[in-house]
Design an enzyme around this catalytic site. Structure first.
Site, PDB file in Angstrom:
ATOM      1  CG  ASP A 251      40.190  39.776  59.980  1.00 27.72           C
ATOM      2  OD1 ASP A 251      41.153  39.099  59.559  1.00 27.72           O
ATOM      3  OD2 ASP A 251      39.754  40.790  59.394  1.00 27.72           O
ATOM      4  CD  GLU A 355      40.607  47.454  63.509  1.00 26.98           C
ATOM      5  OE1 GLU A 355      40.417  48.480  62.803  1.00 26.98           O
ATOM      6  OE2 GLU A 355      39.745  46.608  63.736  1.00 26.98           O
ATOM      7  CD  GLU A 364      34.014  52.148  61.361  1.00 31.07           C
ATOM      8  OE1 GLU A 364      34.996  52.271  62.113  1.00 31.07           O
ATOM      9  OE2 GLU A 364      33.376  51.091  61.246  1.00 31.07           O
ATOM     10  CG  HIS A 512      36.653  42.641  59.707  1.00 26.20           C
ATOM     11  ND1 HIS A 512      37.963  42.722  60.113  1.00 26.20           N
ATOM     12  CD2 HIS A 512      36.091  43.830  60.026  1.00 26.20           C
ATOM     13  CE1 HIS A 512      38.185  43.903  60.662  1.00 26.20           C
ATOM     14  NE2 HIS A 512      37.069  44.592  60.629  1.00 26.20           N
TER      15      HIS A 512
END
Length: 591
Positions: A251, A355, A364, A512
């Protein structure tokens, strides 16, 4: 056509209006449903198998045949929309277990008791007990709309969703650290118990929930801890797949934004101590080492990927050991337990990089770990990369759905499949790439985060936004739902030489992360106010006859009961060019 009930229609003064000529919206809507869908009895009794054509007739039946006055109970118990929603699901669940169950004794007890928790307060009752329960989306249709200042405020809605949220670590080992704050009071809601004298108490290794006048319910905190550990194991284990890392590294928007922030800001990076939270292959740590950092601590919870990152660091001669004499060290640990793996002093890190972003930015729930690392390891005034995150929202049209594909399959009409898929997506968020040409409104800012200063509980939020149709439109278009995306900024606060932005917008090259799509239960026709000016249109707002000139959104995002998941609540209001409003039922999505 409003399929799930008759949301209130109001002008600027929120005075209830009605579009049907004979003043009876309900009959008009029922007739429409009969014509379009062939359904005549969508509403199932709460206590028996009887079916009815409207919620009003159902509630009359419940009152006369079963002794349950729903509206009376709501008023007496002061139940808001969400509490009433739960009450319906609670009654259905009790009747399913015991056909002889009745409201009588329970209702009397609840009316006589003071300051008690209702048995339907549990968040499991936010999930419909019946798969297709029309009653859940129409029981409040006849009420007057609340004034804006009387609507559910941020705290009420967030608290309602937060009870579904991440209860954090409550196993025996972590209770002392995670559940009790510095002043000794419980801070994890799952560990708070209200005693009769109103004091809070913590149970050692137990989750205790009770209220005044109720027997406490107790479960072993170790079970909750094991569930969380299991989710964590699956989560970190999923990143052991090299395919995921190839997708992320490939990406270019993502990787080059981090590369530029780390390699093109020498005043920030030269000689700095850097911590990389969730390093994966170690690509960001490698950038940091190349940029001249004096020490790079790469933290990775996946055992496999920690070994991979170590091997890659050695292969690139930046690993910190006697053989390689580099600056990079890898710690196989969750950042919350880092001190067990390496020697590092609190507040000794100059630059914290991660990240951490997931779908819809917050999926998440990794941001809470990054904020923990910031508060524990970052020096006062230290840099966090990225340092800002912003969520945006826009309305999308038919082109962003599967409808065009199914309308012409080698010359055959299969649109019935597309419509069924669209109905399913009204309950499930979709992660997909949405193109700019398929947006039917202008983008709007939803929420901004300053990652250098925000508090961990600000991860859960409620925000409002107004969507305006794109000005280039000369006619009404259907808005099928909203699309969410985010930008993260490496601003000149820390990146003084080369600030940069990582964008997942439909207006920029795809990443992505794609975008997160939330589909309305029914499409809303929209058109710019300039197109509608001077028109004396009649009909329900959001229909072809009377397009909305704007859509008002109220969006709540909170960590869900399943660890590392999020819940999204979506409230939608169509506004006509004359300021009249029409609200649709609340939608709740889990990602």
């Amino acid at each position: 056509m409003v399929k799930d009930g008759d949301p209130n229609y109001s002008d600027d003064n929120d005075e209830e209006e009605n579009f049907s000529e004979d003043g009876d919206w309900g009959d008009w809507e029922a007739a429409e449903k009969d014509d379009d869908d062939g359904f005549e009895s969508d509403f199932v009794c709460l206590f028996c198998d009887s079916r009815f054509v409207s919620s009003d007739s159902l509630f009359d039946h419940c009152r006369l045949s079963h002794g349950f006055d729903f509206h009376g109970a709501r008023k007496a118990l002061k139940l808001d929309f969400y509490a009433s929603f739960k009450l319906i699901n609670y009654i259905r669940s009790q009747v399913a277990e015991n056909k002889c169950w009745s409201w009588g004794a329970l209702g009397k007890c609840q009316l006589e008791a003071k300051d008690v928790n209702f048995p339907w307060d549990e968040e499991k009752y936010l999930k419909p007990f019946l798969q297709e329960d029309s009653l859940l989306y129409s029981f409040a249709d006849d009420e007057e709309e609340e004034d804006e200042e009387e609507a559910l405020d941020r705290e009420d809605l967030i608290e309602d969703l937060r009870k579904l949220g991440d209860l954090s670590i409550v196993d025996d080992e972590a209770i002392g650290e995670s559940s009790v704050s510095n002043n000794g009071k419980c801070k994890d809601v799952s560990l708070i118990s209200n005693s009769d004298d109103g004091k809070q108490s913590c149970a050692d290794g137990l989750v205790v929930v009770n209220g005044k006048g109720k027997e406490p319910s107790v479960c072993d905190g170790r079970l909750v801890g094991r569930n969380i550990r299991k989710v964590n194991e699956n989560y970190f284990g999923s990143y052991s797949s090299f395919g995921i890392h190839r997708e992320m590294i490939s990406d270019k928007v993502r990787t080059e934004a981090y590369r530029d922030a780390l390699l093109k800001n020498p005043s920030l990076m030269s000689g700095s101590v850097v911590m990389d939270v969730g390093c994966g292959t170690g690509i960001l740590s490698l950038f940091a080492a190349k940029a001249g950092a004096s020490r790079v601590v790469a933290v990775e919870a996946s055992e496999k990927m920690a070994k991979v990152a170590t091997k890659i660091a050695k292969d690139n001669k930046v690993f910190n050991d006697k053989e390689h004499n580099g600056v990079l060290e890898v710690a196989n640990s969750m950042v919350e337990e880092l001190e067990k793996s390496i020697k590092i002093q609190p507040h000794s890190v100059d630059v914290l990089v991660s990240e951490w972003m997931g779908y819809c930015l917050l999926y998440e729930s990794m941001l809470t770990s990054v904020l923990y690392a910031r508060d524990r390891w970052l020096k006062p005034g230290g840099a966090i990369l990225p340092d800002t995150a912003t969520m945006f929202v826009a309305g999308f049209g038919k082109g962003a759905t599967s409808l065009p594909f199914w309308e012409d399959v080698y010359g055959f009409d299969m649109s019935s499949i597309g419509k069924e898929i669209l109905e399913d997506t009204a309950r499930i968020p979709i992660v997909d790439v949405v193109e700019e040409r398929d947006l039917v409104t202008q983008p709007a800012l939803l929420q901004s985060f300053d990652l250098a200063t925000m508090k961990p509980d600000e991860v859960d939020f409620t925000a409002t936004a107004t969507l305006e149709p794109t000005e280039s439109e000369t006619e009404a278009r259907l808005c099928h739902g909203v699309v969410l995306w985010f930008d993260t900024g490496f601003t000149d606060r820390f990146c003084k030489e080369t600030p940069t932005v990582l964008s997942t917008s439909p207006y920029t090259p795809p990443t992505h992360w794609a975008q997160t799509v939330l589909t309305f239960q029914e499409p809303i026709s929209v058109a710019p106010a300039t197109v509608l000016s001077g028109d004396d249109r009649q009909g329900a707002i959001g229909t072809k006859e009377c397009p909305a000139s704007s859509i008002q959104l109220r969006v709540s995002v909170a960590r869900a009961s399943e660890h590392r998941s999020i819940d999204v609540s979506l409230e939608t209001t169509g506004v006509s060019s004359k300021g009249q409003k029409l609200r649709w039922p609340v939608q709740i999505f889990n990602l």
